[in-house]
Write a protein that holds these residues in place. Structure first.
Motif, short mmCIF file in Angstrom:
data_model
loop_
_atom_site.label_atom_id
_atom_site.label_comp_id
_atom_site.label_asym_id
_atom_site.label_seq_id
_atom_site.Cartn_x
_atom_site.Cartn_y
_atom_site.Cartn_z
N TRP A 61 3.19 -7.19 -1.64
CA TRP A 61 2.82 -6.42 -2.84
C TRP A 61 2.32 -5.03 -2.45
O TRP A 61 1.13 -4.79 -2.30
N GLY A 62 3.26 -4.14 -2.23
CA GLY A 62 2.89 -2.78 -1.89
C GLY A 62 3.71 -2.27 -0.72
O GLY A 62 3.96 -3.00 0.24
N VAL A 85 -1.17 -0.21 -5.42
CA VAL A 85 -1.53 0.47 -4.18
C VAL A 85 -2.33 1.75 -4.49
O VAL A 85 -3.33 2.04 -3.84
N GLU A 86 -1.91 2.46 -5.52
CA GLU A 86 -2.52 3.77 -5.79
C GLU A 86 -3.85 3.69 -6.54
O GLU A 86 -4.69 4.57 -6.40
N THR A 87 -4.05 2.64 -7.34
CA THR A 87 -5.23 2.66 -8.23
C THR A 87 -6.18 1.46 -8.12
O THR A 87 -7.30 1.54 -8.61
N SER A 88 -5.75 0.34 -7.54
CA SER A 88 -6.65 -0.82 -7.59
C SER A 88 -7.79 -0.69 -6.58
O SER A 88 -7.54 -0.52 -5.38
N PRO A 89 -9.04 -0.82 -7.04
CA PRO A 89 -10.17 -0.77 -6.10
C PRO A 89 -10.17 -1.97 -5.15
O PRO A 89 -10.89 -1.96 -4.17
N PHE A 90 -9.34 -2.99 -5.47
CA PHE A 90 -9.33 -4.20 -4.64
C PHE A 90 -8.24 -4.18 -3.57
O PHE A 90 -8.14 -5.10 -2.78
N HIS A 114 -2.69 -11.40 -7.88
CA HIS A 114 -2.81 -11.09 -9.31
C HIS A 114 -4.15 -10.43 -9.63
O HIS A 114 -4.22 -9.52 -10.45
N ALA A 115 -5.21 -10.88 -8.97
CA ALA A 115 -6.52 -10.26 -9.19
C ALA A 115 -6.47 -8.78 -8.79
O ALA A 115 -7.02 -7.92 -9.48
N THR A 116 -5.79 -8.50 -7.70
CA THR A 116 -5.67 -7.11 -7.22
C THR A 116 -4.95 -6.24 -8.25
O THR A 116 -5.34 -5.11 -8.52
N MET A 117 -3.92 -6.83 -8.89
CA MET A 117 -3.18 -6.10 -9.92
C MET A 117 -4.02 -5.91 -11.18
O MET A 117 -3.94 -4.88 -11.84
N ILE A 171 -2.68 -4.46 -14.68
CA ILE A 171 -1.38 -5.13 -14.75
C ILE A 171 -1.65 -6.61 -14.93
O ILE A 171 -2.25 -7.25 -14.06
N LEU A 172 -1.20 -7.14 -16.04
CA LEU A 172 -1.51 -8.53 -16.37
C LEU A 172 -0.21 -9.24 -16.73
O LEU A 172 0.26 -9.14 -17.85
#
Lengths: 324, 324
Positions: free
Chosen positions: A17-18, A199-204, A243-246, A253-254
């Motif tokens: 994922w990324g 990749v660009e926006t998730s704080p996780f 999924h949590a990262t998304m 993203i859900l």
């Protein structure tokens, strides 16, 4: 200059994922998958002297412009690589049930890569073929091999060390993978776009990456020793973390829907009742359930009883590329 | 030595999820809430000379042992603080609809703190009262005030600077908060346990904390300028991030159910249709939907039409502690 290849799709156990490079499909982490027996693509490629552009038929219909461009741009790479100048006619049959929640791009680009390379008369190592398939769709590089497969992310900027390798042949460990269809709508955001946004926006995202090496180790070991419980546990956790990262991305993203939750809770309840079943979820609403072949019938029937489940298809580890 | 107080429950806009001190209920981050008008607790406390232990009636029935112990241990703090030795009879009426998805502990301990302190004859600042209520249940410290409230996490080890303050009175900005019941089962893991597990095991926890300061700033500003869109957006994202952080815990904490997903997607669709509605979700399956009072009827009716929705109760910003 004509060849036909068949490739099965695969389901990631440890997710990709990324990308670290968008153009070369270079991933930020290794991933591990199972190639499946039931969903595949058969593709014939013929390079011809007298045509002035590539022509792509998908399931016996001329493909839309977007797909034509994708295929042509992939064939450009084959032309570069092999030195041919010819355009090609591509016939692709996709035996991935509509909206089964499997990316047809994995089997699609694996079959296209194999058929193209054979059609231009080259003989390559599977690892070289895998690196070429990767440049059509990342996960396609895993579908070159059967059974249990790891995709090495590689370190090189040119991506030449980013390809898949086989961990265990499909004949060595039979497990059941039930593809559970809960939603047949197209997902509202493509994997490509979803990855990029995550990749660009998730704080996780960096914490997600930090946990992968350990997940990979556990998975390799579980596959080596055919330890189903250990495999199921890490696979389920890895999917939830992805999924949590998304969900942390901006905007979030859900992919999950009502039925996704129903199947998740159902699988957890199966375990409470003593059946060793685990789920994984790709970038979409549909769920795949892993279990022992001896529990397959029970799990299948219990899933079909859920109101939100539309269909269940049972798969097993399948073969890598074959030539027809 | 008898007094009666009424406290409304509250819903967190920026979530409290994790303690830096378990015993003193000291949080890892500030949180912001709205006190609600519809769900409340009325509690009478009477300290008596001739009884040999505390007695706790909840909704006119003697409470179970677990609750008796909780209340008694809270009253010990009041006795320490006030110097009295008397035990108390506590009568509590909880007007929080069964399984509405609201913690009754917020209104419960706020009312208990206020009634106890008045019964022992003390007059405290609201901030002091808030710090005492906090020691029964963290979120109770916010229910001392009406309207829009921020709980300061504080820095001190003894917790004396960890209490709530009012950001905006309930009368200054009316918004609608619809409490949507999709699941009336008890949640499978308590908030207390869920917080602890998340702090100790989620790889996302520190990234979650890192994002809170910005969320708080946006929320304070949105409340100050009554900017509903900005408030809704940050509230929704904050709730999703909290749940994502829990999903990453080991073992994963997943409060969402089928109905949770249905309401989430419904609210997103409402926005696509031009209605400014946003959701938030506490530690459970049920959802709260924020909207303008002018959209309240439309949103209410559309939510009730969803198959998985059992009940919808409309709330507005409510008062702080009152004495009866």
């Amino acid at each position: 200059m004509k060849a036909t290849a068949k490739a099965n799709t695969n389901i990631a156990l440890i997710k990709y994922w990324g990308k670290r490079d968008e153009k070369l499909f270079l991933p930020t982490n290794n991933s591990i998958s199972i190639t499946l027996d039931r969903f595949y693509t058969v593709t014939t490629v013929e390079f011809k002297k007298n045509i002035t552009n590539d022509i792509f038929y998908l399931n016996n219909k001329k493909a839309d412009k977007k797909d034509q461009i994708k295929i042509s741009s992939f064939l450009d790479k084959i032309r570069d690589f092999s030195g041919t100048n010819f355009y090609a006619v591509v016939n692709s049959e996709n035996k991935v049930p509509t909206a089964a929640g499997f990316a047809s791009s994995a089997s699609g680009f694996a079959a296209l890569a194999a058929a193209s390379i054979k059609a231009v008369g080259l003989e390559l190592d599977k690892s070289e073929l895998s690196a070429i398939a990767r440049q059509g769709s990342g996960s396609a590089c895993r579908s070159i091999y059967g059974g249990y497969v790891e995709w090495e992310k590689g370190e090189r900027i040119d991506g030449k060390d980013s390809f898949a390798k086989r961990l265990l042949p499909e004949t060595d460990w039979n497990i059941s993978i039930l593809s559970v269809l809960v939603n047949s709508n197209n997902k509202n955001i493509s994997s490509r776009e979803g990855m990029k946004r995550t990749v660009e926006t998730s704080p996780f995202y960096s914490a997600w990456l930090d946990t992968i090496e350990k997940d990979l180790e556990i998975t390799r070991k579980a596959i080596k020793y055919k330890d189903f419980k250990s495999l199921g546990e890490v696979v389920e956790k890895n999917a939830l973390k992805m999924h949590a990262t998304m969900i942390g991305a901006e905007p979030p993203i859900l992919y999950w829907q009502c039925g996704t939750m129903d199947v998740i809770h159902h699988v957890r309840n199966l375990r409470l009742s003593g059946i060793s079943a685990y789920f994984t979820i790709d970038a979409g609403a549909n769920v795949k359930v892993l279990c022992h072949p001896s529990d397959e019938k029970k799990v299948y029937e219990s899933l079909l009883k859920l109101e939100s489940v539309q269909n269940v298809i049972t798969c097993h580890p399948g073969k890598g590329i074959t030539y027809l």
